[in-house]
Each structure stands twice: as C-alpha cells, then as structure tokens.
Design an enzyme around this catalytic site. Structure first.
Site, PDB file in Angstrom:
ATOM      1  N   GLU A  34      -7.261   8.468 -10.946  1.00 45.95           N
ATOM      2  CA  GLU A  34      -6.855   8.615 -12.343  1.00 45.95           C
ATOM      3  C   GLU A  34      -6.749   7.271 -13.058  1.00 45.95           C
ATOM      4  O   GLU A  34      -7.035   7.157 -14.244  1.00 45.95           O
ATOM      5  CB  GLU A  34      -5.493   9.319 -12.338  1.00 45.95           C
ATOM      6  CG  GLU A  34      -5.144   9.935 -13.657  1.00 45.95           C
ATOM      7  CD  GLU A  34      -3.703  10.454 -13.635  1.00 45.95           C
ATOM      8  OE1 GLU A  34      -3.197  10.781 -12.547  1.00 45.95           O
ATOM      9  OE2 GLU A  34      -3.107  10.477 -14.724  1.00 45.95           O
TER      10      GLU A  34
ATOM     11  N   GLU B 278     -10.562   2.660  -9.555  1.00 45.32           N
ATOM     12  CA  GLU B 278     -11.312   2.917  -8.318  1.00 45.32           C
ATOM     13  C   GLU B 278     -10.393   3.107  -7.113  1.00 45.32           C
ATOM     14  O   GLU B 278      -9.297   2.567  -7.064  1.00 45.32           O
ATOM     15  CB  GLU B 278     -12.211   1.708  -8.023  1.00 45.32           C
ATOM     16  CG  GLU B 278     -13.420   1.637  -8.937  1.00 45.32           C
ATOM     17  CD  GLU B 278     -14.168   0.324  -8.762  1.00 45.32           C
ATOM     18  OE1 GLU B 278     -13.582  -0.620  -8.201  1.00 45.32           O
ATOM     19  OE2 GLU B 278     -15.316   0.266  -9.200  1.00 45.32           O
TER      20      GLU B 278
ATOM     21  N   ASP C   8       1.591  19.603  -8.045  1.00 46.67           N
ATOM     22  CA  ASP C   8       0.123  19.596  -8.079  1.00 46.67           C
ATOM     23  C   ASP C   8      -0.437  19.794  -6.669  1.00 46.67           C
ATOM     24  O   ASP C   8      -1.374  19.119  -6.244  1.00 46.67           O
ATOM     25  CB  ASP C   8      -0.374  18.270  -8.669  1.00 46.67           C
ATOM     26  CG  ASP C   8      -1.863  18.344  -9.035  1.00 46.67           C
ATOM     27  OD1 ASP C   8      -2.421  19.471  -9.016  1.00 46.67           O
ATOM     28  OD2 ASP C   8      -2.462  17.297  -9.308  1.00 46.67           O
TER      29      ASP C   8
END
Ligand code: ACK
Length: 930
Positions: A611, A614, A726
């Site tokens: 997010e 890298e 999540d």
C-alpha cells in the site's frame, strides 16, 4: 451261509460201471483168477473175479487190471469190495488155505503192456477181510462183503496197473474202484478257489491261490490249502467288493439308487448324506444337490455344504496409522466349521484416476492377513492421512469349488489419521573440517505427511546428553559449524510434520578433523614458532568463546522455545495497545519495534507492491546473530506525516505480537530513508495466490492444517483484544513449511482514523460481517465472519468469494440469508463451520477458541472429514430474470454439462446439501432481482 467243502472223488476205474467183460490178465490164465458175471444186490449184472484154490498148496495167482490213467492225480485210492471164505469153514483144508490177498501196483506210461514181470510190481498191502463168511448157501446165500481201501502215490508215470495176488484164499473180488480226491471249487472270502487235485502224500497240502469274484478287488492275496482228504484248509486273505458294490451271498452286488459305497473296505452301502443323491445303481459317491458342494478333502459320508455368507458388522477403529478391524461371523456358515477369513487391503490412489490399488507389502497384519481363525485384525504401518478400503472375505472348504470365494465379503473404507514421521534411518557425513561437520540423510521411510522440518540434536560424545545443541532445517542436510577439532560428536535427527515430531534417529558419531598445525621440531623458525604458538592460543581462545557462546545460545533458544510454548499455553495475559493512543507515534514505534541499522540489511529483489511502496526480499545480519531472510516493506518517497504514521503503525502493532501464526517483526528503519519495516520472510507469499497456484494439490488434512494455523493466530489476536478487520487469504502469508501466518495490520486504523472515509470502496465487502458493513461494528465476531470466508477461500483453492457478483449484490444476498455454498469436495463439517461463522447474529458465531478446538478435533479424527456431501446435490439455478426450479444432480454431472461456471455473468449456481434445502429455497427468493 455255510458252504460245504466236502471232497470230490474222481473215479478212474469202477468195475461195476464197465460195460461187458473186464478181461483182465490172469496168470495162470487157467485155474487161477476167473472172471465171473453175477447179479448184485440190486439185480444188476456185475463182473467179478474169483479164485478158490484152497486145497492146493503154493498158490500164486495173479490178476492184473488194465492200464489206468492217472489223470493228474498224485495219490489214488483203491477200494476193493470182496468176499472171503473163512478157512475154518472149509472142510478138509489143512495148511494151504489163506484168508488174505496182496495188492500191487506198477506205474507205466504204456497203456498196453502185454506182459509185466511180477517182480516189477510194488506191493501196496496185504488185504485181509474184516468179515468172512463161513458158508455159502446157494439157495439162501448170505454174503458178507468186505470193503477195503488202500491209497497209493502215483506220481512218476502217466498211469499205472494194479495187481491182485492170491496165495491160496477163497476170494471173490466183487468190485474194484479206483479214484482220487479233489478239493472242490469253492468261494471263500469273495475269492474263488478252483477244483484242486489233492497232493501226493497223505499229509501234503496243496497251496491254491484264489481269484476275486466279479466286482471285487483283492484285500490280501486269497489263499487256501487243499488237504489230502480233499478238504480246504486254512483260508488266508480274501477280497472286498469294489466301491459301489456290497457283498451278498458270496458275490458283489451294486448299491441301489440313493445309496453309495465309497471304499472297498466299507462294510456295505450307505444312504446318501444330506443334500446329496445317487440316481443310478453302483454309486461310489453321492452327487451334491444344486447349490451344495463338497470340498476335495470332504469324505463322501459328509453332507454337502455351502460357502459362508459375508462377515457381519465389520467395524474399524483407526488409531493414527493403525486400524483395528473387527467383525462378527457370517450369519450362514454353510454347514461347515472350517471358516477362515482373509483381508484385502486397498489404498486410494489419487494419481491412478482414483482407483483403489492393493496396499504394499509393508503394511503389517496381526495376527495375519490370510487364513485367519479370529475375527479381529490389527493393521499397522499404514500411511497417514490416506484413504483405505479393507475387504474381509469369509471362506470355507467349499468356497473355492463353489466359485464364490471372492464374493462373500464385507468391506469398510476409512482414512488414517495423521501420525508422526518414522525415524530417519541413517545419517551420512558429507564433509568434515576441524570445526565443522556436514551431514546429510534420507527422508524417513514413512514420512506420514509433508515433512515441515528436520531437527538435528548433537553433543560431544564425552558430554553425553548432559549438554546438547539443536539445529532445525528444511533440508535433508546440515552444516554444523563451531565444533571443536578432533572431537567425536553424536548426532540424532528427527523429522516433523503437521502431526508433530517423529522419534529421533539412532545415534550417529562423527569426529572433526585434527589440528593442522605442524608439530614443533627441528628446522622450525623461532618467529614462526612464536606466531604458531600464539596463533594456537588465540584459536583455542576463539574456539572456547565460540563454544561458550554456542552453548549459551542453544540454552537461550531452548529457554525461548519453552517460554514460547508456555505463553502459547497461557494466552490472553497480554493486551494489545493501540499505537494511536500514543501522542507521539515515534514513541510507540520505539516501544514495540527494534531499530535496525540499515547497513545490516541487504536488499535482494522486489517481490511486490504494498500500500505504501515496494515490498522486497533480502537478508538481515543482526549483530551476533546468523543472517536471516527477511521481507522489507518501504515507504515510498514524498509521503505525508499521516502516511508515515500509518506506515509505522503497522510495525507498532506487529511488534506487540509473538506467536508462530502471526508474522514476526524483525524491526524498523526510521533513522534513515526510506523508512522500512523488516519482517520474517515467507517463502510462499500470500495464501490466495499460493492456493491458486497449487489448485487441488493438497489433502483435506493439509488444508485443515492451514486453517488451524490461521485460527490459532486469530485466537492469539483475539486474546490480546486485537480486531484485525481485514482477515482474508490475501493477508495470510505462507512459509516454506506451509505454516500460515496472519499479516497486514494496516486496515484497523484506516476506518478508526477516518470514520467518514468512503469505506464502502475500501472495505473488503466480501470478507466483512454485515454489522461491520452496516454500522462499522468491528469485533472479534466480525473477524470470525471473515475467518469463515477465508475457510471458503482455502477449501476452494483461492476462488473469489461470491465469484463475479458485484459488492451491492453480495450485500443484498447476505442480507436475504444467502450464504456461500460448500466448495467442491468440501467436507460437510467444514462447510457447517463456515455457516456457523456466518451467523447473522454475531453472538451466535463461534469464538476462535471454539473454532480452534473444532479443527483440532477434525485433525484428530479425519474420518469426520470424509463426508463431502458430494454424491448428490440440490442445485438451484437462479438467473436475474427468472427463478428456476431446483434439480438433483451430481457435481460430476454438472461438470459434464458445463453448467458450473461461477464466472458466468447472469447465472448463479448454488450447490448445497439436501439438509440445506429450506435455506436454498429461501435463497431462491432472495435472488429474484429487484
Ligand atoms: O503474494 P505475494 O508474493 O506476497 O505478494 C505480496 C507482496 O509482498 C505485497 O504485499 C509479499 N509479501 C508481503 N510480506 C511478505 C513477507 N513477509 N514475506 C514474503 N512475501 C511478502 C506478498
């Protein structure tokens, strides 16, 4: 029955029966014996010879018979009937009168000897009268007849002549009969003995061999002796009626229909035994009725029998990789008591198109696999997590002949449990130096699952096991460094699977090399010597230090492991601290994460995009520790303060966790740019991609093993009061040992921090519980909902939940009560657990602790995972335009028809079990578009 064995007399000569005159030769021809015809007592004319020269002295009158053939006789009998006058009764005879005559014989082949010298005759006897008469009254004649019998051995010629010598008696030879004796034809002990001429001597016995009568056979050579008097003596041996015949009246008679005689020695014919019959006479065995059989070894007297029916109530009790099979004897034993059982073992092989193949020879059966007399067998050395079929065959003596040997069976199918791997059998030395040993070994014979790791335990031989070190490796080799030179070390290796560690191997001893320094001696430069000595000293110091450090380290790791286990056993002590409660986020980060010197990080390659930037893989060499592989997340340049805080908050959260199923934080780099979060490296990346890559390649137990890991991590988080928000397969990472770890701790603060954010676009709708979607009620119970979705993802090998339905439709379907159907081949219990996680009321959902218990139970009893409900399904096909009736169909049929295409835009296929029908019908309504 009494058989008369009287002798038979065979007459060679009887003067009474000779027609006409005898015309024997008399000497002197005149004045001696004279042939006189008279009438016998029955008035039949007979020829007699008479002589009566009693008044003249020196009488020598010879009368010679004709040649008499011997006809095989060896002893002949001469019966002479004669009358003799008493000398006293004759007036005027003095001295010259005799009362005897002599009987002679002469053997000869010549039947026409005209003259025989008297001297060539042999005297048989002097014959005297028993009775004599004193006077002859011609008118009223009283004749006293003497009968004398003499026997003579005649063996040398074909015949003989008899002669009567009168020496002055008054005699009339009324009749002369010559005969011999035979033992008559007779049957004794079912042997026929022929008419047999008696022997030459009075005491001789003629041995005669009998021959068996019709339909009889020799029991023992039949023999009898023919005595001189023509009587049979001493019967020996005899014959027996052949099979199918019995003795009756000295003969053998066929057994009548319905009877049989199987052996000659049987006393008679028997009635056919039960379930058999003989239709014709003379049966030696009775034929079985249709459906009944006789084994080769069964005696003909035994009833015909049948093969047994199948064994009953076959049950199996699985214990890891052993199974106890027990059954009850067949209901019908077929009339026999020689039942035995044999076991067929078939292994389910996914590779051979799911056919069952015979188990290998390594499977052990106790007491045996075949010829069992017991109804219990322990089968061991089976493979773990493997589907087997066992067929118990019941057989008896007629199974083979009936051709029904294989069909009388009962079968059971089962799946073995997980079991620890068998020990590593040998360890090889592949390299050796003064301070290191390189070892290699083969996988255990029975790995019983996927080998996750090997543990190498070693210690100095002198130290025994008082102090040992442990190394773990995924490989089948290890380089053990930091060892003392010229020291013998003892090694044990054991393997670990999801079922735990197996036993250690036997000890293997290897020695490090000796010190390579030259010996101190002549010609050695003193400076070099000094250097060498000091070098040796330093080396010794270093080795001692290495040894001490390694010993300390091993102790530390052991202590740490113990602590880990302890903590794992007593969770829930620590509570998670929200880093956002810290005013200064850097304070939180430095409290929960270790700052890493960037020079210790060696970045190797980019493995993905996160997010904030890298994600790379690389190596971290922390001070005093060995180099490890790590994942490095970096915050891309140009970030805002908020982004920095959000980025580092994940590390602050992760840093608080210490659990084998939670991704481990190694540290952070905050003092130089780019900012980095360093975590352990997970070789297989995220779970969803990993499963898609290995579609269908794992056993159900392996999948459940992964789910168990995730549940364990989630239990740990929930014990620490952390709500993930999540949880999804994409946020689970998998290492090379298939260990799943929960990761991605970034979402929690997104919603927390920004309640007004367009969460419907960021929220993972398909994974999120309805109450969390509707009013942001994120709790452990909503994590449980997400866990149910992860279960579905795992069992369907990374399928997208709700396929291509859009988020709005998913929300609506859930609201209407629709739940994801069981994926293909999903065990019923797993789908039920998913449905439990998707209870509308969050209080009705199980806790992670309950989920974990449930999965552990399933792993312990893999049989419960067998039912997939895959045989027949109720399929509801709903389009967006119309509602269709449900139909019953198999998955295979669906596959064949090509209708199970979840990617299909306007068709939703739902497959559920029959029990779920009501829910399905409800769903049908729910899927009618508005
Ligand atoms: O599916 P992947 O290979 O696994 O792609 C994603 C990518 O980085 C972005 O998150 C991978 N990834 C993240 N953390 C780790 C880790 N600790 N070890 C290995 N791969 C990781 C993830």
């Amino acid at each position: 029955m009494c058989v008369c064995i009287c002798e038979i007399l065979v007459t060679l000569l009887d003067t009474r029966t000779v027609p006409g005159e005898l015309k024997w030769a008399a000497n002197p021809a005149e004045g001696g014996w004279e042939e006189v015809s008279i009438m016998d007592e029955k008035n039949i004319p007979i020829r007699t010879y008479q002589v009566c020269n009693v008044l003249e002295p020196s009488q020598n009158n010879w009368l010679r018979t004709d040649w008499i053939p011997r006809s095989g006789a060896q002893r002949v009998y001469v019966e002479v009937k004669f009358t003799l006058r008493d000398c006293n009764s004759l007036p005027g005879v003095t001295g010259t009168c005799k009362e005897t005559f002599n009987l002679y014989y002469h053997e000869s082949n010549d039947d026409k000897e005209s003259y025989i010298k008297e001297s060539s005759f042999i005297k048989v006897d002097t014959v005297a009268a028993d009775e004599s008469f004193t006077q002859v009254d011609v008118g009223d004649r009283i004749m006293k007849l003497n009968t004398e019998v003499r026997d003579v051995k005649v063996t040398t010629r074909k015949g003989f002549y008899l002669a009567f010598q009168d020496v002055g008696a008054c005699i009339a030879l009324v009749s002369v009969r010559v005969f011999y004796k035979t033992c008559p034809l007779t049957v004794r002990n079912l042997a026929t003995f022929p008419d047999t001429v008696t022997g030459a001597d009075t005491s001789s016995l003629v041995e005669v061999r009998g021959s068996c009568v019709n339909q009889s056979e020799e029991r023992e050579e039949p023999k009898m002796y023919c005595g001189a008097d023509g009587e049979w003596l001493v019967p020996i041996g005899g014959c027996l009626c052949k099979p199918g015949y019995e003795e009756e009246g000295g003969a053998c008679k066929a057994c009548s229909a319905g009877f049989y005689k199987s052996k000659a020695s049987d006393p008679g014919c028997f009635k056919c035994p039960p379930h058999s019959r003989s239709l014709r006479d003379g049966a030696n065995v009775c034929d079985c009725h249709t459906g009944f059989f006789r084994a080769d070894a069964d005696p003909p007297s035994m009833a015909c029998t049948q093969p047994p029916s199948a064994p009953q109530q076959l049950i199996s009790v699985v214990n890891e990789t052993s199974v106890v099979l027990e059954w009850a004897p067949p209901r019908r034993l077929g009339g026999r008591s020689d039942i035995s059982y044999s076991l067929e073992c078939l292994i389910y092989s996914a590779s051979s198109n799911q056919l069952c193949l015979p188990c290998g020879s390594d499977v052990h059966f106790s007491p045996d696999q075949i010829g069992l007399q017991t109804t219990r067998v322990v089968v061991s050395k089976l493979r773990a997590h493997t589907h087997y079929s066992f067929i118990v065959h019941a057989r008896n003596g007629v199974s083979q002949v009936s051709g029904a040997g294989a069909s009388q069976s009962a079968s059971v199918s089962l799946t073995t449990n997980q079991a620890a791997p068998s020990p590593v059998s040998s360890i090889q030395l592949t390299d050796v130096t003064r301070h290191s040993l390189s070892l290699a070994w083969q996988q255990p014979d029975r790995p019983n699952g996927v080998i996750l790791e090997y543990e190498v335990k070693f210690y100095e031989k002198d130290q025994r096991e008082r102090s040992y070190r442990i190394m773990r490796t995924f490989l089948r080799s290890v380089d053990v460094a930091g060892l003392n030179p010229l020291t013998v070390y003892v090694f044990h290796v054991r393997a670990r699977t999801a079922a735990g560690y197996g036993e250690y191997s036997a000890p293997f001893e290897f020695s490090t090399n000796s010190d390579p320094f030259p010996l101190i001696g002549e010609g050695v430069n003193s400076a070099f010597l000094l250097l060498s000595v000091s070098g040796v000293g330093i080396l010794l110091l270093i080795s001692a230090a290495v040894f001490i450090i390694s010993r300390r380290r091993s102790k530390y790791s052991k202590t740490k492991q113990d602590a880990e286990e302890e903590k794992h056993l007593n969770p829930g002590v620590k509570i998670y601290v929200d880093p956002f409660t810290y005013e200064d986020p850097d304070q939180a980060i430095h409290e929960f994460a270790k700052e890493i010197d960037v020079t210790n990080i060696h970045i190797e390659r980019v493995i993905g995009i996160g997010e904030f930037g890298e994600v790379c893989s690389g190596r971290l060499r922390a001070q005093g520790k060995r180099e490890i592989y790590v994942a490095i997340k970096s915050l891309k340049a140009g970030y805002s303060d908020k982004q920095r805080r959000d980025f580092l908050s994940e590390a602050s959260i992760m840093g608080q966790f210490d659990h084998p199923n939670i991704i481990r934080l190694e540290g952070v780099v905050t003092r130089c740019k780019p900012l980095m979060i360093i975590t352990e490296y997970m070789e297989n990346g995220s779970l969803d991609a990993f499963l898609r890559k290995h579609d269908g390649q794992f056993t159900v137990i392996q999948l459940v093993g992964m789910l168990r890991g995730i549940a364990s991590g989630m239990k740990y988080l929930s014990d620490m009061s952390y709500v993930h928000r999540d949880l999804a397969a994409r946020n689970i990472l998998v290492n090379s040992n298939l260990v799943c770890k929960v990761s991605d701790f970034g979402l929690s603060r997104v919603l927390e921090d920004d309640p007004e954010a367009a969460y419907t676009t960021r929220i993972p709708i398909r994974w999120t519980a309805p109450e969390a979607i509707s009013y942001r009620k994120f709790t452990t119970a909503s994590d449980v909902w997400s866990y149910g979705i992860v279960m579905w993802e795992v069992v369907s090998y990374g399928e997208r939940p709700y396929w291509d339905m859009n988020n709005q439709d998913v929300i609506k379907a859930i609201e209407e009560g629709y739940r994801l159907p069981a994926p293909m081949d999903c065990p019923v219990v797993l789908h039920q657990l998913m449905l439990d996680c998707w209870e509308r009321e969050r209080a009705d959902r199980p806790s992670f602790s309950q989920i974990l218990n449930m999965l552990d139970k399933l792993i312990r009893n893999p049989g419960t995972l067998r039912r997939t409900g895959g045989e027949r399904y109720i399929i509801h096909i709903n389009t967006y335009r119309c509602k269709q009736a449900y139909t019953e169909i198999t998955l295979q049929e669906m596959d064949r028809l090509g209708i199970i295409t979840p990617s299909h835009q306007d068709i939703l296929i739902a497959s559920v079990q029959q029990e779920m029908l009501s829910q399905m019908q409800h769903m049908q309504h729910s899927m009618v578009p508005v």
